[in-house]
Design a protein around this motif. Structure first.
Motif, PDB file in Angstrom:
ATOM      1  N   PRO A 337      51.408  37.450  45.080  1.00 47.39           N
ATOM      2  CA  PRO A 337      50.320  36.488  45.174  1.00 47.39           C
ATOM      3  C   PRO A 337      49.095  37.143  45.773  1.00 47.39           C
ATOM      4  O   PRO A 337      49.187  38.252  46.308  1.00 47.39           O
ATOM      5  CB  PRO A 337      50.891  35.439  46.132  1.00 47.39           C
ATOM      6  CG  PRO A 337      51.794  36.222  47.016  1.00 47.39           C
ATOM      7  CD  PRO A 337      52.368  37.324  46.161  1.00 47.39           C
ATOM      8  N   LEU A 338      48.000  36.463  45.689  1.00 50.20           N
ATOM      9  CA  LEU A 338      46.817  36.937  46.385  1.00 50.20           C
ATOM     10  C   LEU A 338      47.145  36.868  47.862  1.00 50.20           C
ATOM     11  O   LEU A 338      47.727  35.918  48.333  1.00 50.20           O
ATOM     12  CB  LEU A 338      45.625  36.030  46.078  1.00 50.20           C
ATOM     13  CG  LEU A 338      45.231  35.956  44.622  1.00 50.20           C
ATOM     14  CD1 LEU A 338      44.204  34.862  44.439  1.00 50.20           C
ATOM     15  CD2 LEU A 338      44.668  37.279  44.166  1.00 50.20           C
ATOM     16  N   GLY A 339      46.805  37.859  48.571  1.00 50.53           N
ATOM     17  CA  GLY A 339      47.092  37.815  49.993  1.00 50.53           C
ATOM     18  C   GLY A 339      48.329  38.609  50.331  1.00 50.53           C
ATOM     19  O   GLY A 339      48.349  39.818  50.157  1.00 50.53           O
ATOM     20  N   ASP A 340      49.354  37.932  50.751  1.00 54.55           N
ATOM     21  CA  ASP A 340      50.510  38.624  51.286  1.00 54.55           C
ATOM     22  C   ASP A 340      51.536  38.914  50.199  1.00 54.55           C
ATOM     23  O   ASP A 340      52.215  38.015  49.714  1.00 54.55           O
ATOM     24  CB  ASP A 340      51.142  37.762  52.378  1.00 54.55           C
ATOM     25  CG  ASP A 340      52.290  38.484  53.043  1.00 54.55           C
ATOM     26  OD1 ASP A 340      52.956  37.858  53.865  1.00 54.55           O
ATOM     27  OD2 ASP A 340      52.524  39.658  52.712  1.00 54.55           O
ATOM     28  N   PRO A 341      51.667  40.160  49.794  1.00 56.38           N
ATOM     29  CA  PRO A 341      52.615  40.465  48.725  1.00 56.38           C
ATOM     30  C   PRO A 341      54.064  40.313  49.158  1.00 56.38           C
ATOM     31  O   PRO A 341      54.943  40.177  48.331  1.00 56.38           O
ATOM     32  CB  PRO A 341      52.294  41.923  48.382  1.00 56.38           C
ATOM     33  CG  PRO A 341      51.637  42.467  49.593  1.00 56.38           C
ATOM     34  CD  PRO A 341      50.942  41.333  50.248  1.00 56.38           C
TER      35      PRO A 341
ATOM     36  N   HIS B  79      46.614  26.375  42.499  1.00 53.10           N
ATOM     37  CA  HIS B  79      47.622  27.174  41.803  1.00 53.10           C
ATOM     38  C   HIS B  79      47.196  27.488  40.369  1.00 53.10           C
ATOM     39  O   HIS B  79      47.473  28.561  39.851  1.00 53.10           O
ATOM     40  CB  HIS B  79      48.963  26.445  41.801  1.00 53.10           C
ATOM     41  CG  HIS B  79      49.670  26.571  43.107  1.00 53.10           C
ATOM     42  ND1 HIS B  79      50.253  27.745  43.514  1.00 53.10           N
ATOM     43  CD2 HIS B  79      49.857  25.689  44.117  1.00 53.10           C
ATOM     44  CE1 HIS B  79      50.776  27.568  44.722  1.00 53.10           C
ATOM     45  NE2 HIS B  79      50.546  26.339  45.109  1.00 53.10           N
ATOM     46  N   THR B  80      46.530  26.535  39.755  1.00 55.02           N
ATOM     47  CA  THR B  80      46.036  26.793  38.393  1.00 55.02           C
ATOM     48  C   THR B  80      45.054  27.955  38.411  1.00 55.02           C
ATOM     49  O   THR B  80      45.121  28.856  37.575  1.00 55.02           O
ATOM     50  CB  THR B  80      45.346  25.530  37.825  1.00 55.02           C
ATOM     51  OG1 THR B  80      46.243  24.447  37.928  1.00 55.02           O
ATOM     52  CG2 THR B  80      44.945  25.741  36.374  1.00 55.02           C
ATOM     53  N   PHE B  81      44.153  27.920  39.377  1.00 50.77           N
ATOM     54  CA  PHE B  81      43.173  29.003  39.455  1.00 50.77           C
ATOM     55  C   PHE B  81      43.864  30.330  39.772  1.00 50.77           C
ATOM     56  O   PHE B  81      43.544  31.365  39.173  1.00 50.77           O
ATOM     57  CB  PHE B  81      42.119  28.708  40.526  1.00 50.77           C
ATOM     58  CG  PHE B  81      41.238  29.892  40.798  1.00 50.77           C
ATOM     59  CD1 PHE B  81      40.219  30.219  39.919  1.00 50.77           C
ATOM     60  CD2 PHE B  81      41.459  30.715  41.887  1.00 50.77           C
ATOM     61  CE1 PHE B  81      39.430  31.337  40.135  1.00 50.77           C
ATOM     62  CE2 PHE B  81      40.678  31.833  42.108  1.00 50.77           C
ATOM     63  CZ  PHE B  81      39.657  32.136  41.231  1.00 50.77           C
ATOM     64  N   THR B  82      44.797  30.297  40.715  1.00 57.18           N
ATOM     65  CA  THR B  82      45.466  31.535  41.115  1.00 57.18           C
ATOM     66  C   THR B  82      46.176  32.161  39.921  1.00 57.18           C
ATOM     67  O   THR B  82      46.089  33.365  39.690  1.00 57.18           O
ATOM     68  CB  THR B  82      46.481  31.244  42.239  1.00 57.18           C
ATOM     69  OG1 THR B  82      45.801  30.608  43.305  1.00 57.18           O
ATOM     70  CG2 THR B  82      47.111  32.525  42.751  1.00 57.18           C
TER      71      THR B  82
END
Lengths: 427, 173
Positions: A337-341, B79-82
């Motif tokens: 994820p963005l942030g903490d892998p 979550h959709t954007f991510t």
């Protein structure tokens, strides 16, 4: 003259007044009524346009994956040049002092005005020509070995170490470096170095039905420092190129459960143990396997177990799908994820009625829903405690081996685990 | 948590046309602005807003009323954007259509400059700021949306503001 804060506040105030087009709301309502997703944007060179292009190809030609077709074309016409590559890249200006590239066999059929794009050319060239193992070097992956899986025409795996090429930053082995061609729409690969820097490269592929040109546009991004490179290329393939996005095929009548149903099902059904294995004295109980479509182009697998200690995320041991009733299994893309892998796709611990379950999110990908599946789950135990400087005791988690389960206790989820599926179990 | 929100969610879950229409209408503009600020592209924002709302509608049964419906919808949008952001093809062009709002050109420039600056910040920093300033969510609600501690939200808000100040302090005004 506005001060920065006033400027920012003024900008936000303006943005708060922006209204979407009324027509879009009507389209959403229409999409809801028709239960189809009508894309608002039509005619743009986006997914819809590409889908149409692929559709046109699919109608005219024998449906197969694009890469398989390209490889087949290459095999059939191996004696003559089949690809003409024209690159237009800005990257060469950024890196005028790049080292000379190693000679690639039969590069005579390629033209490489830009060294940077050679890695793509090499990959494609070698893959099409041999369909076997290949290795290559490139500026961003010097020292990497790239293995093309001939049995799986959409998948490359990269192993190796990143050299010191990238400004001396990435001098350590990466944790993950995978590459996937998804349905010939784009090549997407990413890696993460030990510093936590997340690197990702996406090469988009568009096929022009009139000119039979396949266009690559490529971008490398390094999130941590914002470094960007853009390149594009046009590759001309033989006219008989088929492209079709491979989609998962589900058995007819299969009903995917909603998160709510699965939550109830967990208490009633998944909550009952299926089988137990003992590895190095550590008992591990399998409660069920959940199959969900929340990974691109396939089905993901979550394995729910209980017993042993929690995983050591840094160790590299992960759940794997060993077999699935004769169906193909592919290594999926790793999605931090963005942030903490560290939170990504490894596992977490829903607790129900005081019992802690481990949900191992496998990286493997299924393309059809199986009736039976074999999974291999890492087993951990608490190691000897050590006392840290501050007086805290630490229990390291020691990997003791894998427990292999074959089960038909499968659950099908709508796949919103990212949002609230298992998250609800913890509440 | 308002009873009206629960009733609305229940109506959407029943597929009541009036409730669904009200649901879309209530959250469409907010989600669109959220997406616009993060994508800096009107078409992408429209697509993502549509995806988010349809997603939210289809998953409304998992809304349990533990947070506000607005927070929940923004979580879906988040979550959709991510998901989109991970998969997207990076775009070089900027295509924001906010000129139709009738605002003076100076303000339009300001908004566009801010959109570009938000894009430069990256989603991790831009999202909390947008949720706070544009969507009027509290720090706690943002923490729920992004599934991060409230302290982290505050830290990101502070950092984002600081970077924006730095950006605008250097170039414009």
């Amino acid at each position: 003259m506005l001060k920065p804060d006033e400027f920012i506040d003024s900008g936000f105030a303006m943005l708060k007044t922006v209204q979407p087009r009324q027509a879009t709301l009507e389209l959403i309502a229409a999409a809801h009524r028709q239960e189809t997703r009508t894309k608002i944007r039509k005619g743009a060179l986006g997914l819809a346009a590409f889908t149409a292009v692929v559709g046109a190809f699919s109608i005219a030609m024998k449906p197969t994956s694009a890469l398989a077709a390209l490889r087949e074309s290459a095999r059939l016409t191996a004696a003559q040049p089949i690809l003409h590559v024209h690159f237009d890249s800005q990257d060469v200006l950024r890196n005028p002092t790049s080292p000379p590239w190693p000679q690639v066999p039969r590069t005579d059929i390629w033209r490489f005005p830009d060294r940077y794009m050679r890695k793509h050319g090499t990959i494609l060239f070698e893959a099409f020509k041999t369909g076997k193992t290949l290795s290559y070097d490139s500026r961003f992956s010097e020292g990497f070995r790239s293995t093309y899986d001939a049995a799986n025409d959409r998948f490359w795996r990269f192993d190796g170490t990143i050299g010191e090429e990238i400004a001396g930053v990435h001098q350590n082995p990466p944790r993950v470096h995978d590459s996937i061609i998804r349905g010939a729409r784009y090549i997407d690969y990413e890696w993460q170095d030990v510093d936590g820097m997340h690197n990702r490269t996406t090469s988009n592929i568009y096929i022009d039905p009139k000119t039979k040109l396949v266009r690559f546009s490529d971008s490398d991004r390094t999130a941590a420092n914002g470094d960007k490179n853009h390149s594009s290329a046009v590759v001309e393939f033989p006219s008989k190129v088929a492209a079709e996005r491979e989609v998962p095929r589900f058995p007819k009548g299969l009903k995917f459960r909603t998160s709510e149903e699965l939550l109830n099902g967990f208490n009633r059904q998944i909550g009952l143990p299926d089988q137990t294995k003992v590895v190095a004295g550590i008992r591990t109980t399998l409660y069920g396997v959940v199959i969900h479509p929340n990974v691109p182009d396939g089905l993901g697998v979550d394995v729910i177990t209980q017993g042993g200690a929690g995983p050591d995320f840094g160790s590299g041991h992960r759940s794997e799908v060993v077999g699935s009733a004769g169906l193909p299994v592919k290594r999926s893309e790793w999605y931090p994820p963005l942030g903490d892998p560290a939170k990504a796709r490894f596992g977490f611990f829903p607790t129900i009625s005081g019992r802690k379950y481990i949900v191992n999110q496998s990286d493997d990908l299924l393309f059809r829903a199986p009736s039976r599946i074999t999974v291999r789950v890492p087993v951990w135990r608490l190691g000897r405690s050590t006392i840290e400087r501050e007086g805290k005791s630490v229990h390291p988690h020691e990997f003791v081996g894998y427990a292999t389960f074959t089960t038909s206790k499968l659950f099908y989820s709508i796949g919103d685990s990212e949002m609230n599926f298992y998250g609800r179990l913890r509440d | 948590m308002l009873n009206g929100e629960i009733e609305l969610a229940q109506g959407v879950a029943r597929n009541d046309d009036a409730c669904v229409a009200a649901f879309f209408k209530a959250y469409h503009a907010g989600v669109y602005r959220y997406m616009l600020c993060l994508t800096n592209n009107a078409e992408d924002a429209e697509d993502l807003a549509q995806d988010s709302l349809l997603q939210a509608k289809s998953r409304i049964r998992s809304f349990r009323g533990e947070s506000g419906l607005k927070t929940w919808v923004h979580r879906v949008a988040y979550h959709t954007f991510t998901h989109w952001h991970r998969k997207r093809k990076p775009r070089g062009e900027l295509n924001v259509s906010i000129a139709a709002t009738g605002e003076p050109f100076a303000q339009i420039d300001t908004a566009q400059a801010l959109l570009e600056a938000l894009t430069k910040l990256g989603p991790a920093l831009a999202q909390p700021l947008v949720l706070l300033e544009i969507n009027d969510l509290s720090v706690e609600e943002i923490a729920r949306v992004m599934d991060i501690p409230a302290g982290t939200v505050k830290s990101r808000l502070s950092t984002a503001r600081q970077r924006l100040r730095h950006l605008f302090g250097e170039s414009s005004c």
